[in-house]
Design a protein around this motif. Structure first.
Motif, short mmCIF file in Angstrom:
data_model
loop_
_atom_site.label_atom_id
_atom_site.label_comp_id
_atom_site.label_asym_id
_atom_site.label_seq_id
_atom_site.Cartn_x
_atom_site.Cartn_y
_atom_site.Cartn_z
N ASP A 6 -56.58 53.27 43.79
CA ASP A 6 -56.53 51.83 43.51
C ASP A 6 -56.36 51.55 42.02
OD1 ASP A 6 -56.83 51.12 46.16
OD2 ASP A 6 -59.02 51.19 46.06
N ILE A 7 -55.97 52.58 41.25
CA ILE A 7 -55.80 52.41 39.80
C ILE A 7 -54.33 52.23 39.49
CG2 ILE A 7 -56.10 53.49 37.54
CD1 ILE A 7 -58.47 55.02 38.69
N TYR A 8 -54.01 51.12 38.83
CA TYR A 8 -52.63 50.79 38.47
C TYR A 8 -52.48 50.81 36.96
CZ TYR A 8 -51.88 49.16 43.28
OH TYR A 8 -51.76 49.09 44.65
N ASP A 9 -51.53 51.59 36.47
CA ASP A 9 -51.19 51.63 35.05
C ASP A 9 -49.81 51.02 34.86
OD1 ASP A 9 -53.57 52.85 34.55
OD2 ASP A 9 -52.75 54.85 34.20
N GLY A 302 -27.69 53.68 11.93
CA GLY A 302 -29.01 53.59 11.33
C GLY A 302 -30.06 53.31 12.39
N SER A 303 -31.15 52.67 12.00
CA SER A 303 -32.24 52.38 12.92
C SER A 303 -31.80 51.37 13.97
CB SER A 303 -33.46 51.85 12.17
OG SER A 303 -33.95 52.82 11.27
N PHE A 304 -32.52 51.35 15.12
CA PHE A 304 -32.18 50.44 16.21
C PHE A 304 -32.33 48.97 15.79
CE2 PHE A 304 -32.92 54.25 18.74
CZ PHE A 304 -31.94 54.15 19.72
N SER A 305 -33.28 48.68 14.91
CA SER A 305 -33.55 47.30 14.49
C SER A 305 -34.27 47.35 13.16
CB SER A 305 -34.41 46.60 15.55
OG SER A 305 -34.84 45.32 15.09
N ASP A 306 -34.51 46.19 12.56
CA ASP A 306 -35.30 46.17 11.33
C ASP A 306 -36.79 46.27 11.63
OD1 ASP A 306 -35.54 43.67 12.43
OD2 ASP A 306 -35.34 42.58 10.54
N HIS A 307 -37.17 46.25 12.90
CA HIS A 307 -38.52 46.55 13.36
C HIS A 307 -38.47 47.81 14.21
CE1 HIS A 307 -40.92 42.62 12.87
NE2 HIS A 307 -39.77 42.43 12.26
N PHE A 308 -39.59 48.50 14.30
CA PHE A 308 -39.77 49.50 15.35
C PHE A 308 -40.41 48.78 16.56
CE2 PHE A 308 -40.31 52.65 11.68
CZ PHE A 308 -38.97 53.02 11.74
N ALA A 309 -40.32 49.40 17.72
CA ALA A 309 -40.90 48.81 18.93
C ALA A 309 -42.36 49.26 19.09
CB ALA A 309 -40.08 49.21 20.15
N TYR A 310 -43.09 48.53 19.89
CA TYR A 310 -44.48 48.90 20.19
C TYR A 310 -44.63 49.06 21.69
CZ TYR A 310 -49.54 48.59 20.77
OH TYR A 310 -50.84 48.84 21.12
N ASN A 311 -45.26 50.15 22.09
CA ASN A 311 -45.44 50.49 23.51
C ASN A 311 -46.91 50.75 23.78
OD1 ASN A 311 -45.48 53.67 24.85
ND2 ASN A 311 -45.23 51.91 26.20
N CYS A 312 -47.40 50.23 24.90
CA CYS A 312 -48.75 50.55 25.33
C CYS A 312 -48.81 50.62 26.85
CB CYS A 312 -49.77 49.52 24.81
SG CYS A 312 -49.52 47.86 25.44
N THR A 313 -49.71 51.42 27.35
CA THR A 313 -49.95 51.52 28.78
C THR A 313 -51.29 50.86 29.09
OG1 THR A 313 -48.72 53.60 28.94
CG2 THR A 313 -50.21 53.06 30.76
N LEU A 314 -51.26 49.89 29.98
CA LEU A 314 -52.46 49.12 30.30
C LEU A 314 -52.90 49.42 31.73
CD1 LEU A 314 -51.41 45.67 28.79
CD2 LEU A 314 -52.68 47.52 27.69
N ARG A 315 -54.18 49.65 31.88
CA ARG A 315 -54.76 49.91 33.21
C ARG A 315 -55.37 48.62 33.74
NH1 ARG A 315 -57.70 55.31 33.50
NH2 ARG A 315 -55.49 55.87 33.73
N LEU A 316 -54.95 48.22 34.93
CA LEU A 316 -55.50 47.01 35.55
C LEU A 316 -56.87 47.32 36.13
CD1 LEU A 316 -52.39 46.38 35.40
CD2 LEU A 316 -52.76 44.92 37.38
N LEU A 317 -57.88 46.60 35.66
CA LEU A 317 -59.24 46.80 36.14
C LEU A 317 -59.44 46.05 37.45
CD1 LEU A 317 -61.15 46.43 32.76
CD2 LEU A 317 -60.30 48.52 33.84
N PRO A 318 -60.23 46.59 38.36
CA PRO A 318 -60.42 45.91 39.65
C PRO A 318 -61.15 44.59 39.48
CG PRO A 318 -61.92 47.78 39.41
CD PRO A 318 -60.97 47.86 38.26
N LYS A 319 -60.88 43.69 40.41
CA LYS A 319 -61.56 42.40 40.39
C LYS A 319 -63.05 42.60 40.60
CE LYS A 319 -57.75 39.56 42.16
NZ LYS A 319 -57.31 38.70 43.27
N SER A 320 -63.83 41.83 39.88
CA SER A 320 -65.27 41.88 40.05
C SER A 320 -65.74 40.56 40.63
CB SER A 320 -65.96 42.12 38.70
OG SER A 320 -65.58 41.12 37.78
#
Length: 444
Positions: A6-9, A302-320
């Motif tokens: 039941d864990i969703y990332d 050159g670089s893809f953009s004048d910014h770099f990208a930001y990546n994160c993996t988030l885990r959905l917590l179960p409803k309480s």
């Protein structure tokens, strides 16, 4: 998206693509390379010495579930991204509302989109700053509600934005008041979706450093936390500014003004900063991974953009089960109160600037009317002595009419509207301050 029991990332990416027509260098090549990389077909080469920035899961590095993009301002670029990524990201949306162009916000998703909405910031630069363009694109928040992944988790609300840019560190060109007002509105929207039962994620180029007043509004007012800091702890910005550029990315999460970015190579190393975020609801989401991405270079570009990208993996917590919330702690209330006092000072300072802008532009309009009348009278006398002078007076009158009319419209329409919008925010802050003060008094 990974599912274990039941864990969703859910894997997020936010990326300012620098897609300004005629202004951004190698725009077409870079945007196509971004689309190719998102589709899993990239010819980009890694930065020298960047082995520490690369993931061991090379084949999954660019496999995201939700991609939030900023500065997508050319339809041909968006059409290419959609066609290239359609199989991987069957759900997508670009937002259009703006004056000359849309806000540049777009989203790609593997998760079905349930509904979308766009909120345009009422305080967003000035039309006279046409060379900057923030007012003309209509900076906004795009809200994308995704279908629930399961009955046991909260549905996701993705709030993507590109807030007003700073064009100086201090002074009027810093647009600090504009971003603070935008963050104030932004926090209200985030709170509404939190109360509606969504797991809120604020993503985008917020053009605000950690700890700044806009950043404080987006965290302390909403209860959201910076996903990078949720994983790595609170950052020492002074320490990060002294790090090696590779460590600034790896340990500090810097996405902007890094000297490793070919479009920002002339910057000082200590100017590197983190402006691209994913702010998350810690009661419903947990950050399990975060890193800076798209640090590679496109051959011969050159670089893809004048910014770099930001990546994160988030885990959905179960409803309480719904439980009565504990009242906010005194320290948090005091921090909010300090933010309100600072905001009122910022508003008061900028209100003087706004009133002065309105006054001198209105004065220019009426002076132009007077000068045009005088020109008509003068032309009658000078044309008899020197016929060629009539041409000069016609050009001068035309110049005064055009510039006077533009400034008159800015003064009478925009100036009045901005002053009233600033007063509205000021009243809202005062209302919140009053409520905090009463709460603190009751705690004594």
């Amino acid at each position: 998206m990974s599912v274990v029991g039941d864990i969703y990332d859910v894997k997020f990416l936010t990326f300012n693509t620098w897609g300004l027509k005629f202004v951004s260098k190698h725009r077409k090549e870079r945007l196509r390379a971004i689309a190719d990389k998102l589709a899993g077909k990239s010819a980009a080469i890694p930065l020298p010495g960047s082995e520490t920035l690369r993931s061991d899961e090379c084949e999954l590095e660019d496999d995201y579930d939700v991609v939030a993009l900023q500065e997508i301002w050319c339809k041909s670029d968006w059409d290419y991204i959609v066609s290239r990524c359609h199989q991987k990201y069957p759900y997508y949306r670009i937002f259009y509302s703006g004056i000359l162009a849309g806000p540049g916000l777009a989203i790609l998703s593997k998760i079905p989109i349930e509904s979308t909405f766009l909120y345009r910031f009422p305080i967003n630069g000035r039309p006279s700053a046409f060379f900057r363009g923030d007012w003309y694109v209509g900076k906004s928040v795009s809200i994308t509600l995704l279908k629930p992944l399961s009955k046991s988790t909260y549905p996701l609300a993705i709030l993507n934005s590109h807030m007003h840019a700073p064009y100086a560190l201090k002074g009027d060109a810093a647009y600090h008041c504009h971003r603070s007002c935008q963050a104030w509105d932004f926090s209200k929207i985030a709170n509404l979706y939190k109360k509606a039962g969504y797991a809120v994620v604020i993503v985008g180029d917020l053009n605000s450093r950690p700890g700044s007043l806009p950043h404080q509004f987006l965290t302390k007012e909403t209860g959201l936390v910076d996903s990078w800091e949720q994983l790595h702890g609170e950052q020492d910005l002074q320490l990060i500014s002294r790090m090696d550029p590779h460590d600034q990315i790896r340990l500090g999460g810097t996405t902007c003004d890094s000297i490793l970015n070919t479009w920002r190579a002339q910057r000082r190393p200590d100017e590197a900063c983190r402006l691209d975020y994913a702010l998350v609801d810690p009661e419903r989401l947990e950050t399990v991974q975060a890193r800076v991405k798209f640090t590679e270079q496109i051959p011969n570009v050159g670089s893809f953009s004048d910014h770099f990208a930001y990546n994160c993996t988030l885990r959905l917590l179960p409803k309480s089960e719904s439980q009565p919330k504990n009242p906010p702690k005194r320290d948090l209330l005091l921090d909010k109160l300090a933010n309100y006092e600072e905001m009122l000072q910022v508003l008061a300072k900028y209100r003087r600037v706004s009133k002065w802008q309105k006054l001198w532009r209105g004065t220019h309009f009426w002076l132009s009317v007077l000068i045009i009348i005088i020109i008509h009278v003068v032309t009658t006398f000078t044309s008899n002595r020197a016929g060629w002078s009539s041409v000069f007076w016609v050009f001068f009158a035309t110049f005064m009419a055009v510039t006077g009319l533009i400034d008159g419209l800015i003064s009478f329409l925009f100036g009045r509207s901005e002053i009233r919008a600033l007063e509205e925010v000021s009243q809202e802050v005062r209302d919140s301050r009053r409520e905090i003060q009463e709460t603190l008094e009751n705690k004594l």
